[in-house]
Scaffold this active site. Sequence first.
Site, PDB file in Angstrom:
ATOM      1  N   ILE A 139       0.820  -1.218   0.000  1.00  0.00           N
ATOM      2  CA  ILE A 139       0.000   0.000   0.000  1.00  0.00           C
ATOM      3  C   ILE A 139       0.855   1.269   0.000  1.00  0.00           C
ATOM      4  O   ILE A 139       0.341   2.351  -0.251  1.00  0.00           O
ATOM      5  CB  ILE A 139      -1.016   0.033   1.167  1.00  0.00           C
ATOM      6  CG1 ILE A 139      -0.315   0.006   2.510  1.00  0.00           C
ATOM      7  CG2 ILE A 139      -2.019  -1.096   1.031  1.00  0.00           C
ATOM      8  CD1 ILE A 139      -1.226   0.310   3.683  1.00  0.00           C
ATOM      9  N   HIS A 183       9.836  -8.539   0.110  1.00  0.00           N
ATOM     10  CA  HIS A 183       9.497  -7.477  -0.823  1.00  0.00           C
ATOM     11  C   HIS A 183      10.004  -7.854  -2.215  1.00  0.00           C
ATOM     12  O   HIS A 183      11.141  -8.320  -2.359  1.00  0.00           O
ATOM     13  CB  HIS A 183      10.166  -6.157  -0.431  1.00  0.00           C
ATOM     14  CG  HIS A 183       9.723  -5.591   0.871  1.00  0.00           C
ATOM     15  ND1 HIS A 183       8.789  -4.591   0.953  1.00  0.00           N
ATOM     16  CD2 HIS A 183      10.102  -5.870   2.142  1.00  0.00           C
ATOM     17  CE1 HIS A 183       8.606  -4.260   2.217  1.00  0.00           C
ATOM     18  NE2 HIS A 183       9.385  -5.032   2.958  1.00  0.00           N
ATOM     19  N   HIS A 214       7.952 -11.162   5.764  1.00  0.00           N
ATOM     20  CA  HIS A 214       7.511 -10.788   4.434  1.00  0.00           C
ATOM     21  C   HIS A 214       8.701 -10.487   3.537  1.00  0.00           C
ATOM     22  O   HIS A 214       9.700  -9.966   3.973  1.00  0.00           O
ATOM     23  CB  HIS A 214       6.517  -9.620   4.457  1.00  0.00           C
ATOM     24  CG  HIS A 214       7.000  -8.375   5.146  1.00  0.00           C
ATOM     25  ND1 HIS A 214       7.121  -8.274   6.509  1.00  0.00           N
ATOM     26  CD2 HIS A 214       7.375  -7.176   4.643  1.00  0.00           C
ATOM     27  CE1 HIS A 214       7.547  -7.066   6.825  1.00  0.00           C
ATOM     28  NE2 HIS A 214       7.723  -6.374   5.702  1.00  0.00           N
TER      29      HIS A 214
END
Length: 106
Positions: free
Chosen positions: A31, A101, A99
């Site tokens: 986001i 990227h 996570h």
Amino acid sequence: MHDCIFCKIVKGEIPASKVYEDDDVIAFKDIRPAAPVHLLLIPKRHIESLLDCTADDQPLLGKMLALTPVLAREQGLGAGFKTAINTGLAGGQEVFHLHLHILGTP
């Protein structure tokens, strides 16, 4: 982790622009993108950071790395892309759910 934003995305409690999902992982658009293409690839199971991974997580981590170029190509990054896993507060991790990227410009 009941307050983990990524766990809420996995549960469908928070919307995300998903580009991939299977039984183990989900990938969605960041986001706050730092590049024209900026995806986050996360395990569905809560793992706080790479520091918390063990040898038992090797199949999941391998799956994530093998999936990365597939997702990158699907997003038009066939010429190349950058990956990053920020680990721990000192490593710049902001959301404490593992996570990866995937960043690039088509």
